[in-house]
Enzyme design. Structure first.
Site, PDB file in Angstrom:
ATOM      1  N   LEU A   9       0.852  -1.189   0.000  1.00 30.16           N
ATOM      2  CA  LEU A   9       0.000   0.000   0.000  1.00 30.16           C
ATOM      3  C   LEU A   9       0.884   1.234   0.000  1.00 30.16           C
ATOM      4  O   LEU A   9       1.869   1.298   0.732  1.00 30.16           O
ATOM      5  CB  LEU A   9      -0.889  -0.008   1.244  1.00 30.16           C
ATOM      6  CG  LEU A   9      -1.775  -1.249   1.408  1.00 30.16           C
ATOM      7  CD1 LEU A   9      -2.366  -1.299   2.805  1.00 30.16           C
ATOM      8  CD2 LEU A   9      -2.854  -1.270   0.342  1.00 30.16           C
ATOM      9  N   ILE A  65       1.530  -6.976   5.187  1.00 24.26           N
ATOM     10  CA  ILE A  65       1.190  -5.635   4.738  1.00 24.26           C
ATOM     11  C   ILE A  65       2.484  -4.840   4.595  1.00 24.26           C
ATOM     12  O   ILE A  65       3.292  -4.784   5.518  1.00 24.26           O
ATOM     13  CB  ILE A  65       0.251  -4.919   5.731  1.00 24.26           C
ATOM     14  CG1 ILE A  65      -0.992  -5.772   6.021  1.00 24.26           C
ATOM     15  CG2 ILE A  65      -0.115  -3.528   5.215  1.00 24.26           C
ATOM     16  CD1 ILE A  65      -1.863  -6.072   4.825  1.00 24.26           C
ATOM     17  N   GLU A  66       2.671  -4.235   3.440  1.00 21.92           N
ATOM     18  CA  GLU A  66       3.798  -3.350   3.183  1.00 21.92           C
ATOM     19  C   GLU A  66       3.220  -1.956   2.972  1.00 21.92           C
ATOM     20  O   GLU A  66       2.324  -1.768   2.144  1.00 21.92           O
ATOM     21  CB  GLU A  66       4.541  -3.802   1.924  1.00 21.92           C
ATOM     22  CG  GLU A  66       5.673  -2.894   1.500  1.00 21.92           C
ATOM     23  CD  GLU A  66       6.336  -3.344   0.201  1.00 21.92           C
ATOM     24  OE1 GLU A  66       7.238  -2.627  -0.271  1.00 21.92           O
ATOM     25  OE2 GLU A  66       5.941  -4.390  -0.370  1.00 21.92           O
ATOM     26  N   VAL A  67       3.689  -0.984   3.746  1.00 21.10           N
ATOM     27  CA  VAL A  67       3.295   0.410   3.548  1.00 21.10           C
ATOM     28  C   VAL A  67       4.520   1.137   3.020  1.00 21.10           C
ATOM     29  O   VAL A  67       5.594   1.081   3.624  1.00 21.10           O
ATOM     30  CB  VAL A  67       2.773   1.055   4.845  1.00 21.10           C
ATOM     31  CG1 VAL A  67       2.500   2.538   4.637  1.00 21.10           C
ATOM     32  CG2 VAL A  67       1.503   0.345   5.319  1.00 21.10           C
ATOM     33  N   SER A 126       9.890   1.304   2.523  1.00 27.10           N
ATOM     34  CA  SER A 126       8.791   0.434   2.933  1.00 27.10           C
ATOM     35  C   SER A 126       8.989  -0.083   4.345  1.00 27.10           C
ATOM     36  O   SER A 126      10.119  -0.283   4.795  1.00 27.10           O
ATOM     37  CB  SER A 126       8.695  -0.776   1.998  1.00 27.10           C
ATOM     38  OG  SER A 126       8.388  -0.390   0.684  1.00 27.10           O
TER      39      SER A 126
END
Length: 127
Positions: free
Chosen positions: A69, A116-118, A105
């Site tokens: 994301l 989940i990768e932001v 990230s």
């Protein structure tokens, strides 16, 4: 042939817990879908949630998702917010290359162990 992504579906064990996590931690808007299903919205995309066994065409298991994301927040803002939400980081910040170029990230799991990768894209000096 394909122009864009409309939505993805993640398999979860507890629908209310998943919706709360994505609304609180990732600041997404809650959706009520047909037949009492739930999801979240961010920008022009959706994440729909299904409870294991709910969708017979989809054989995904809990924790099988891996989603990147992108945020417009700074990485410091992301880290502060995740810490305030007691999110345990698995990795990061680390340098990656995304669809649009270099980015930073961080990685963590949602309550169902989806990865989940932001990511924050690096600012370009060119206009």
């Amino acid at each position: 042939m394909i122009s864009h992504l409309d939505h993805i579906v993640l398999t979860v064990s507890d629908l209310a817990r998943a919706v709360d996590f994505y609304e609180t931690v990732l600041k997404m808007d809650v959706l009520t879908l047909e037949e009492g299903r739930s999801g979240v919205r961010f920008g022009n995309q959706h994440i729909h949630f299904q409870v294991l066994g709910e969708e017979l065409r989809n054989h995904a298991m809990e924790g099988a998702g891996d989603v990147c994301l992108v945020t417009e927040w700074s990485m410091d803002e992301v880290l502060d917010h995740l810490a305030a939400c007691n999110v345990n980081l698995l990795e990061g910040p680390v340098s990656r290359v995304g669809t649009l170029g270099p980015m930073q990230s961080v990685y963590f799991n949602d309550p169902d162990n989806h990865l989940i990768e932001v990511s924050v894209y690096e600012q370009s000096d060119t206009v």
